[in-house]
Design a protein around this motif. Structure first.
Motif, PDB file in Angstrom:
ATOM      1  N   PHE A   1       0.863  -1.169   0.000  1.00  0.00           N
ATOM      2  CA  PHE A   1       0.000   0.000   0.000  1.00  0.00           C
ATOM      3  C   PHE A   1       0.902   1.222   0.000  1.00  0.00           C
ATOM      4  CE2 PHE A   1      -2.135  -3.424   2.214  1.00  0.00           C
ATOM      5  CZ  PHE A   1      -3.387  -3.445   1.621  1.00  0.00           C
ATOM      6  N   SER A   2       0.551   2.204  -0.812  1.00  0.00           N
ATOM      7  CA  SER A   2       1.393   3.392  -0.861  1.00  0.00           C
ATOM      8  C   SER A   2       0.549   4.649  -0.953  1.00  0.00           C
ATOM      9  CB  SER A   2       2.340   3.330  -2.059  1.00  0.00           C
ATOM     10  OG  SER A   2       1.607   3.329  -3.262  1.00  0.00           O
ATOM     11  N   PHE A   3       1.137   5.723  -0.483  1.00  0.00           N
ATOM     12  CA  PHE A   3       0.540   7.049  -0.568  1.00  0.00           C
ATOM     13  C   PHE A   3       1.668   8.000  -0.923  1.00  0.00           C
ATOM     14  CE2 PHE A   3      -0.266  11.233   1.100  1.00  0.00           C
ATOM     15  CZ  PHE A   3      -1.569  11.484   0.713  1.00  0.00           C
ATOM     16  N   THR A   4       1.492   8.733  -2.000  1.00  0.00           N
ATOM     17  CA  THR A   4       2.494   9.715  -2.402  1.00  0.00           C
ATOM     18  C   THR A   4       1.789  10.962  -2.895  1.00  0.00           C
ATOM     19  OG1 THR A   4       3.899   7.909  -3.143  1.00  0.00           O
ATOM     20  CG2 THR A   4       4.519  10.088  -3.838  1.00  0.00           C
ATOM     21  N   TYR A   5       2.288  12.103  -2.464  1.00  0.00           N
ATOM     22  CA  TYR A   5       1.727  13.349  -2.941  1.00  0.00           C
ATOM     23  C   TYR A   5       2.817  14.379  -3.049  1.00  0.00           C
ATOM     24  CZ  TYR A   5      -2.203  16.227  -4.116  1.00  0.00           C
ATOM     25  OH  TYR A   5      -3.103  16.979  -4.815  1.00  0.00           O
ATOM     26  N   PRO A   6       2.959  15.120  -4.055  1.00  0.00           N
ATOM     27  CA  PRO A   6       2.048  15.269  -5.176  1.00  0.00           C
ATOM     28  C   PRO A   6       2.276  14.233  -6.263  1.00  0.00           C
ATOM     29  CG  PRO A   6       3.755  16.935  -5.340  1.00  0.00           C
ATOM     30  CD  PRO A   6       3.997  16.153  -4.071  1.00  0.00           C
ATOM     31  N   ILE A   7       3.526  13.960  -6.675  1.00  0.00           N
ATOM     32  CA  ILE A   7       3.808  13.016  -7.755  1.00  0.00           C
ATOM     33  C   ILE A   7       4.887  12.055  -7.282  1.00  0.00           C
ATOM     34  CG2 ILE A   7       4.644  12.806 -10.135  1.00  0.00           C
ATOM     35  CD1 ILE A   7       3.689  15.714 -10.558  1.00  0.00           C
ATOM     36  N   VAL A   8       4.690  10.771  -7.560  1.00  0.00           N
ATOM     37  CA  VAL A   8       5.625   9.739  -7.092  1.00  0.00           C
ATOM     38  C   VAL A   8       7.049  10.024  -7.565  1.00  0.00           C
ATOM     39  CG1 VAL A   8       6.224   7.292  -7.232  1.00  0.00           C
ATOM     40  CG2 VAL A   8       3.843   7.964  -7.038  1.00  0.00           C
ATOM     41  N   GLU A   9       7.220  10.253  -8.851  1.00  0.00           N
ATOM     42  CA  GLU A   9       8.561  10.431  -9.413  1.00  0.00           C
ATOM     43  C   GLU A   9       9.288  11.622  -8.785  1.00  0.00           C
ATOM     44  OE1 GLU A   9       5.823   9.987 -11.303  1.00  0.00           O
ATOM     45  OE2 GLU A   9       6.203   7.973 -12.051  1.00  0.00           O
ATOM     46  N   THR A  10       8.574  12.720  -8.617  1.00  0.00           N
ATOM     47  CA  THR A  10       9.173  13.924  -8.034  1.00  0.00           C
ATOM     48  C   THR A  10       9.636  13.665  -6.610  1.00  0.00           C
ATOM     49  OG1 THR A  10       7.669  15.258  -9.351  1.00  0.00           O
ATOM     50  CG2 THR A  10       8.763  16.357  -7.522  1.00  0.00           C
ATOM     51  N   THR A  11       8.789  13.026  -5.828  1.00  0.00           N
ATOM     52  CA  THR A  11       9.107  12.771  -4.421  1.00  0.00           C
ATOM     53  C   THR A  11      10.269  11.788  -4.297  1.00  0.00           C
ATOM     54  OG1 THR A  11       6.788  13.146  -3.887  1.00  0.00           O
ATOM     55  CG2 THR A  11       8.117  12.098  -2.202  1.00  0.00           C
ATOM     56  N   VAL A  12      10.255  10.725  -5.084  1.00  0.00           N
ATOM     57  CA  VAL A  12      11.333   9.730  -5.027  1.00  0.00           C
ATOM     58  C   VAL A  12      12.646  10.339  -5.513  1.00  0.00           C
ATOM     59  CG1 VAL A  12      12.152   7.537  -5.977  1.00  0.00           C
ATOM     60  CG2 VAL A  12       9.800   7.745  -5.177  1.00  0.00           C
ATOM     61  N   ASP A  13      12.602  11.108  -6.607  1.00  0.00           N
ATOM     62  CA  ASP A  13      13.821  11.764  -7.100  1.00  0.00           C
ATOM     63  C   ASP A  13      14.398  12.713  -6.059  1.00  0.00           C
ATOM     64  OD1 ASP A  13      13.728  10.418  -9.490  1.00  0.00           O
ATOM     65  OD2 ASP A  13      12.833  12.085 -10.618  1.00  0.00           O
ATOM     66  N   GLN A  14      13.528  13.444  -5.387  1.00  0.00           N
ATOM     67  CA  GLN A  14      13.986  14.370  -4.342  1.00  0.00           C
ATOM     68  C   GLN A  14      14.650  13.597  -3.212  1.00  0.00           C
ATOM     69  OE1 GLN A  14      10.892  16.798  -2.681  1.00  0.00           O
ATOM     70  NE2 GLN A  14      12.319  18.113  -1.602  1.00  0.00           N
ATOM     71  N   PHE A  15      14.071  12.470  -2.821  1.00  0.00           N
ATOM     72  CA  PHE A  15      14.651  11.643  -1.757  1.00  0.00           C
ATOM     73  C   PHE A  15      16.020  11.113  -2.173  1.00  0.00           C
ATOM     74  CE2 PHE A  15      15.402   7.432   0.076  1.00  0.00           C
ATOM     75  CZ  PHE A  15      15.427   7.762   1.420  1.00  0.00           C
ATOM     76  N   LEU A  16      16.102  10.589  -3.397  1.00  0.00           N
ATOM     77  CA  LEU A  16      17.368  10.006  -3.859  1.00  0.00           C
ATOM     78  C   LEU A  16      18.449  11.061  -4.044  1.00  0.00           C
ATOM     79  CD1 LEU A  16      16.075   7.309  -6.353  1.00  0.00           C
ATOM     80  CD2 LEU A  16      16.979   6.971  -4.045  1.00  0.00           C
ATOM     81  N   THR A  17      18.066  12.295  -4.321  1.00  0.00           N
ATOM     82  CA  THR A  17      19.047  13.374  -4.438  1.00  0.00           C
ATOM     83  C   THR A  17      19.737  13.607  -3.094  1.00  0.00           C
ATOM     84  OG1 THR A  17      17.771  14.450  -6.174  1.00  0.00           O
ATOM     85  CG2 THR A  17      19.346  15.821  -4.980  1.00  0.00           C
ATOM     86  N   TYR A  18      18.964  13.562  -2.019  1.00  0.00           N
ATOM     87  CA  TYR A  18      19.528  13.799  -0.687  1.00  0.00           C
ATOM     88  C   TYR A  18      20.079  12.532  -0.047  1.00  0.00           C
ATOM     89  CZ  TYR A  18      17.495  18.417  -0.957  1.00  0.00           C
ATOM     90  OH  TYR A  18      17.188  19.696  -1.346  1.00  0.00           O
TER      91      TYR A  18
END
Length: 102
Positions: A65-82
């Motif tokens: 089960f997952s919840f992501t807001y606003p967009i999955v790709e944006t949030t994951v990319d931001q996490f992987l950047t840091y």
């Protein structure tokens, strides 16, 4: 006051002991309620603060089960950047050697 209008005092919100729930059907109900509560809080966090939110929950049965807001790709990319993923053993040495040999 008539007898029908007398209210029993409520016990209010009760504290529960935090321990694994032994009964499977009770566990599934609690999991569903808490999961939806967690997703609601994540939604409120985004709405109130504008924070990017991503939550992944795996049930005991293996469902995801997952919840992501606003967009999955944006949030994951931001996490992987840091938090870049560690490179497999030795790969960083090869990459460093290739960069140094140029």
């Amino acid at each position: 006051m008539p007898l029908a209008m007398v209210k029993k005092p409520s016990k209010g919100r009760q504290k529960i002991k935090i321990a694994k729930i032994p009964k499977k059907n009770h566990l599934q109900v609690t999991f569903s309620k808490r999961r939806s509560g967690l997703f609601k809080k994540a939604s409120e966090l985004y709405t109130l603060c504008g924070a990017n939110v991503a939550i992944i929950v795996f049930s005991l049965t293996g469902k995801v089960f997952s919840f992501t807001y606003p967009i999955v790709e944006t949030t994951v990319d931001q996490f992987l950047t840091y938090n870049p993923l560690p490179k497999p053993n030795g790969l960083h040495l090869i990459e460093a050697h290739q960069n140094a040999s140029v």
